[in-house]
Design a protein around this motif. Sequence first.
Motif, PDB file in Angstrom:
ATOM      1  N   ASP A 179      21.641 -12.030 -42.846  1.00  0.00           N
ATOM      2  CA  ASP A 179      22.127 -12.476 -41.536  1.00  0.00           C
ATOM      3  C   ASP A 179      23.419 -13.242 -41.778  1.00  0.00           C
ATOM      4  N   THR A 193      19.472 -15.544 -36.784  1.00  0.00           N
ATOM      5  CA  THR A 193      18.037 -15.766 -36.922  1.00  0.00           C
ATOM      6  C   THR A 193      17.789 -17.042 -37.715  1.00  0.00           C
ATOM      7  N   SER A 194      16.503 -17.296 -37.996  1.00  0.00           N
ATOM      8  CA  SER A 194      16.112 -18.521 -38.692  1.00  0.00           C
ATOM      9  C   SER A 194      16.329 -18.423 -40.192  1.00  0.00           C
ATOM     10  N   GLN A 195      16.602 -17.239 -40.766  1.00  0.00           N
ATOM     11  CA  GLN A 195      16.819 -17.078 -42.188  1.00  0.00           C
ATOM     12  C   GLN A 195      18.186 -16.426 -42.425  1.00  0.00           C
ATOM     13  N   THR A 196      18.697 -16.681 -43.621  1.00  0.00           N
ATOM     14  CA  THR A 196      19.983 -16.065 -43.969  1.00  0.00           C
ATOM     15  C   THR A 196      19.801 -14.731 -44.660  1.00  0.00           C
TER      16      THR A 196
END
Length: 587
Positions: free
Chosen positions: A366, A371-374
Motif C-alpha cells: 500500500d 489501508t491499515s498496513q503498508t
Amino acid sequence: MIYRLLYFCFLISALVILPAWAEDEDLLNDPALQAVEALGAKIPAPAEEAESEIITDDPGLAPGLSPTGDVSIETPEPAPAAPVEKDVVLVLDNSGSMKKNDPQFLASNAVHEFLSSLDDASRVAVLIFDQSVRVAVPLTQMSDETRPTILKSIEKLDYKGLYTDSPAAIERAIYDLKNNGRVDAKKLIVFMTDGIVDTGNVNRDVEKSRWLQQDLAAGAAESGIQIFSIAFTDEADFQLIQALAQRTDGEYYRALKPEDLQNVFAQVHTIINKIPEPEPEIITPAPAPAPVEMPVQVAPPPPVIIEVPVPAQGMDEEEQLRSMMIMVALGVLIIAVIIMVVMLLRGSRRKGGADDEYAQEAYLNDINGYTSQTSYKLGSKPTMLGRVAGTDTEHLNYIVIPQTTIGRRHALIEYKDFAYWIIDQGSINGTFVNDKMITSETRLKHGDRVRLHKLEFEFLMPEMVDAGMTMVSKTVMATSPAAGSEAPTIARGDIAAASEDMDMDYPEPEFDLTGGLDSAVSPDEEDTVIKGSPSGGHNDHGPEDATLMLDSDGDEMDGDDATIRPDLDDDDSDLTVDNIEEKDKKK
C-alpha cells in the motif's frame, strides 16, 4: 515387488480354501445324509391345533370394542376447511448488488405472483431496505379493492441502494407484527437478501449481525413469529439467514439464480397456507368382562426317531487339519488386504502432497497508505480486495480498503499455475494493471501497479529482485552480447520494464564482476553501465556501444531515463571506473 508378493499370497489362499470347499460339497453328497433327508420328507407334518372355543356369558359386546377386546378409533368426517388467517410482512433487499445479480428484475415478478395468490384472509405489509428501511405498504387486508395498491408497491424496488442494513428491516417487521398483528392469525416474515450485513462500518456490521442472530431471532420466536429466509446467490450470508429460520421455526431456502426465485416463493405460499390436520378422536369404552376360554386338548403326534451313523474317529483329525489350513489361509489373505490398503493410502497422500503448489513469496504494498498496513503478504490462499471483510477466513484472505468507491468484493488475487493472477469481481469502478483495465484473469509480474478505481498498490516478488541482477557497490559491469546480437544489457533501471524484457527471447547477458572494482565508489557517484568485450580484447563493435549514465536515485531526467556520453569513442575498451576518472582529469 510388493504387489507381486501380495498376488502370491492371494494365490496361496485360493489354493487352500477351494479344496476345502470342494470337500464340503462332497460331504453334502454323502449317501447317509441323503437317506436322512428322504426319511424326513416322508414323515407327515403334525396336525394343526384346533382353535380354542371362546365362551362368554355376555350376549353382546360393549360399544367401541372388537371381538378381541381392542379399542376402536372413530375418525370424524373432515369439515370444509376455512382459509388460514395470516399476517405476512415481506422484507425485500434493494441494495445495488441486487441489480448486478438480478438485472431483469425477476425477483419483482416472483413477489408479484406470490402476492396475487394470497386469499382475502391475509393481511400483507411490504418493507424495502438498503441503507435505510422504508414501508412501501403497511399491514393491509387483502381484498379486491386493496390488491392493486399492494401489487403496485413492488414497483418501488429499483436496486439503487448503497448498503444492506437487514437487521434494521427485520426489527421493523417484528415490531409491526407484535403491535399491529391479529391475535389469532399466523404471523410470518418472508425475508430475501443477496448479501451480508453492510452498513459501511465493519465493527458496526459485526454488532448488528450478532444482534439479529441472537436478540431479534429470540424475540420473534417468543412472539410466535416465523421467519422464512431466502438467500439469493452465493454472496448471501447463508449461515446467518439459516439461523434466523431455524430459531423461529420457519423455513430456509437458497436461490442461486434469479430464475429460481419464482419456485421458492411458490413453496413458501404452499407452506403458509397449509391447514393443520385435526387430531383423531379416541373413544375409550367401559371395559367388558373377560371371556372364559375352554381350550380343546389335542393329542401330540408320536415322536420320530432318526438314527444317523457316527463318523469314524479318524475323520475328526482330517477335519481339524482342514479347518486349520482354512484359518491360516484366511489370516494371510486378511493381512495382505490390510497391507494393500495401507500402501494405497500412503500413495494417495504422497500424490496429494506432490500436487500442492509452492506459492512464491509475493507482497502487495500500500504505497499511498489507504489501508491499515503498508504491506500484505500473498500466498497459496486467494486474497479478496474489497470494502469489507468476509466471514470465510478459512478459504480466503481479505484486504479491507475502506473507501466508498471500492466494491464489497472488488478484485481477487489467486496463485495458480506457478504465478499470481488477478481478476475483477464485477466491480463498478473497475480494476487496472499498469493503467490498463482488466476484463479477464491477468497475470501479475514483479513491479506491476494494481489500481482499484483511483487507489494504487504495488505488486512485488522478492525472488525476482534477487534473480534479476547482481550488484556490487553501485556499479554493474556487463559484457557485450555476442556478435550479431542486438539484445540490450539491462542494469538497474525500472524493475517492471526489466521483467518484461526478460520474457523475450534475448540471450542472457554475462556479468563481469572482477574488473574495474579495485577502487571504492563514493555514494555520490552515478551508477555506470560499461559495455566491454567478453575477454578483455579489442572492442570490435561499432559506434552503437555506449556508456549509460543512470541517476542513482532513479529520478527522471530531461528526455530519456539515461544519458549517452559521446566523449567515449570506439577505441576505448576494457574501461573501468578508474579509467573514466583519469580520462576526465586529462580533459
